[in-house]
Write an enzyme that holds these catalytic residues in place. Structure first.
Site: not given
Ligand code: AGP
Length: 609
Positions: A2, A27, A74, A100-101, A482, A486, A489, A505, A604
């Site tokens: 927060c 925050r 938050w 905050n905490g 993962e 990254k 993206e 394969h 996001k």
């Molecule tokens: C991760 O870097 C992404 N931007 C994306 O894959 C994300 O994890 C996915 O859209 C799921 O989002 P959520 O965890 O908010 O459900």
């Protein structure tokens, strides 16, 4: 996470508090509030939602007064609502607190206060602080805060004002940031430097358990027992934009660096160490009945799905329970079979992803019980699931998920280990060993971050590769998925992940001297298999980066570059082995001139199909 602020001086406090809160909205932004000492009385105003709703609420009145505190929240304990917004006050409304905490022993303190006749108005952990200060108040607010601190466990940055003591603010911190800005005829506190820069560049950084008592014309500093301490003034040279990112160039880099703290926060309150160490998930309502499940099913999207892939391996390994994992958008359109004894684990940073919510609702309709792992208190997922386990990562601003992922892993491990312990597939001694390993993770993550220069250098040499493959086996396969996500993206490099055993394969047909292969090698029993795969891609001209343990020489001589992480049990290592890939993706993105915080075409939160 927060944001808190406080002001005492010769100007009107309200606009200054609101303005400072604007700089702290990153925050937390699910509610905001202020308390101002106005004409001898505390005036408290709060509103659920973004700061603009608080601004709207106070736009029709004039709150005169030159001292006050403010907060942007938050949520961790209690959903976003007016009642749960800060400031919180004692019963009489004479003492106001922003925090905050996380107060870890809040439940114990709450029942103790209730037994002394206190009734609570919110679901927050913070409200206990206001009542405790009141309980210890004998005419000196500083003494009351000192006595209260002795009873608080957890992390806090606090600002406190008292109606009968105009002209002074008491502030203190432990494991949460707090900075004091020294002005002329005014002093101001805030969680972070950006909120102060418009008023002063002269600041005092509070250390753990240090108390600042702010007056209009001076600041006194005390230690946790109330004895005076001397502090050194620092001058801030950064500009405001850099300050919002804590001095980091991008939010993503800041969030990568926040992982040690986020991981410690997510773990700490769930471990007890009276005698043998144990995991406590009662806060989420997880009891032995959940461990009688016949099957665990995990669904999620993107990065959260990768946490689910780690979860599958962890549940099978620790709890010996059949576990499936599926991408939510696939799961919802196939014809899944349900069993009333199934448990669903739904993972989502935002708790608002459309496909993830649809999969959850389908499973619920089918009679399954749902555990949600999410970062957002009060999100749709949190509201609709049967049990909720929060990742205490704080807001994640960068589109590419980093600290949310590693804290999701921490939650997955805690549930899987507890499942195993309750199902007697792991004994107390083994459980303690894994808890010790989890407790070591935040410090080990710090060590990886301290070596980030090695990754940055490797990125500067390899960022313009046209394709990158990530390969690994078991838990390393999950981290390869993962890592590849990254990189694609934010750097826009064509990157794919595959289980290393699949190399022959198909994927090997694409390997040539323009290819980067990142081999994640932390599953000790499979080192020789990985070594063969590395030799196969090397023979076709690929450049190979290996991620393995410190002190491990197995891959020396085969790989072009080896990045080492501290040793941990194979199953737990994913929390650490992903960090070099996060850094690699970040540095490649910057080298290519991209904005890692706002990658093209991505949002996001994916709230539509
Ligand atoms: C991760 O870097 C992404 N931007 C994306 O894959 C994300 O994890 C996915 O859209 C799921 O989002 P959520 O965890 O908010 O459900």
């Amino acid at each position: 996470m927060c944001g808190i602020v406080g002001y005492v001086g010769d100007k009107e406090a309200t606009p200054i508090l609101v303005n400072a809160l604007k700089k702290l909205e990153y925050r937390g932004y699910d509610s905001a509030g202020i308390a101002v000492l106005s004409e001898g009385s505390l005036v408290v105003r709060k509103a659920k939602g973004a700061l603009k709703f608080l601004e709207q609420r106070i736009s029709t009145e004039i709150i005169r007064g030159s001292m006050g505190i403010g907060h942007t929240r938050w949520a961790t304990h209690g959903e976003p609502s007016d009642a749960n917004s800060h400031p919180h006050t004692d019963v009489a409304g004479k003492i106001a607190v922003v925090h905050n905490g996380i107060i870890e022993n809040h439940a114990k303190l709450k029942s103790w206060l209730a037994s002394h006749g206190v009734s609570f108005r919110s679901q927050t952990d913070t409200e206990v602080i206001a009542h405790l200060i009141d309980f210890h108040y004998n005419g000196d607010i500083v003494e009351a805060v000192v006595e209260t601190l002795k009873r608080l466990e957890g992390s806090y940055a606090l600002a406190v004002i008292c109606e009968s003591e105009p002209g002074r603010i008491v502030a203190v911190r432990k494991d949460s940031p707090l900075v004091v800005g020294a002005g002329t005829g005014e002093n101001i506190i805030a969680s972070d430097v950006p909120a102060l820069l418009e008023y002063t560049r002269d600041v005092y950084y509070l250390q753990d358990r240090e108390i600042a008592v702010l007056y209009r014309d001076r600041v006194d500093f005390l230690d946790g027992d109330g004895a005076p301490v001397e502090k050194e003034l620092s001058h801030v040279e950064w500009d405001v934009a850099a300050a919002e990112k804590g001095g980091y160039e991008h939010f993503m880099l800041k969030e990568i660096h926040e992982q040690p703290k986020a991981l410690a926060d997510t773990l700490r309150a769930r471990i007890r160490a009276n005698g043998a160490k144990s995991i406590h998930l009662e806060e989420i309502g997880f009891d032995a009945s959940w461990a009688e499940a016949g099957r665990v099913m995990i669904t999620a999207c993107g990065t959260a799905w990768h946490a689910g892939v780690v979860g599958k391996y962890a549940f099978e390994r620790f709890a010996r329970i059949p576990t499936d994992v599926d991408i939510a958008s696939e799961y919802r359109y196939r014809s899944p079979l349900f069993n009333p004894k199934d448990i669903f684990i739904i993972i989502s940073q935002s708790g608002e992803t459309a496909d993830t919510l649809a999969a959850m609702r389908m499973a619920k309709k089918g009679g399954a019980r749902i555990i949600a792992i999410t970062n957002v208190v009060g999100s749709t997922l949190a509201r609709e699931a049967d049990l909720v386990m929060y990742t205490w990562a704080g807001p994640e601003i960068a589109v590419a998920s980093t600290k949310a992922f590693t804290t999701q892993l921490m939650c997955v491990y805690l549930i899987a280990l507890q499942f195993g312990y309750l199902r007697k597939t792991i004994d107390g001694e083994t459980l303690t060993r894994y808890i010790d390993a989890l407790e070591a993770i935040p410090g080990q993550a710090e060590r990886i971050l301290a070596n980030k220069g090695d990754i940055q250098r490797f990125a500067s040499l390899s960022f313009n590769k046209t394709k990158a493959f990530f390969m690994g086996r078991l838990f390393d396969f999950a981290i390869s998925l993962e890592s590849a996500l990254k990189l694609k993206e934010i750097s826009y490099t064509h990157s794919e992940a595959f289980a290393a055993g699949e190399l022959k394969h198909g994927p090997i047909a694409l390997v040539d001297d323009a290819t980067l292969v990142v081999a994640v090698c932390t599953q000790r029993a499979l080192f020789d298999k990985m070594d063969s795969n590395i030799k196969e891609v090397k023979a076709r001209g690929a450049t190979v980066l290996v991620i393995t343990y410190e002190g491990e020489s197995f891959f020396d001589g085969t790989a072009d570059e080896v990045f080492r992480i501290p040793p941990a049990p194979d199953e737990i290592t994913p929390i650490l082995s992903v960090i070099p890939s996060q850094l690699y993706a970040y540095y490649c993105s910057v080298q290519r001139g991209n904005d890692p915080d706002k990658p093209r075409n991505l949002a996001k939160s994916v709230t539509v199909e």
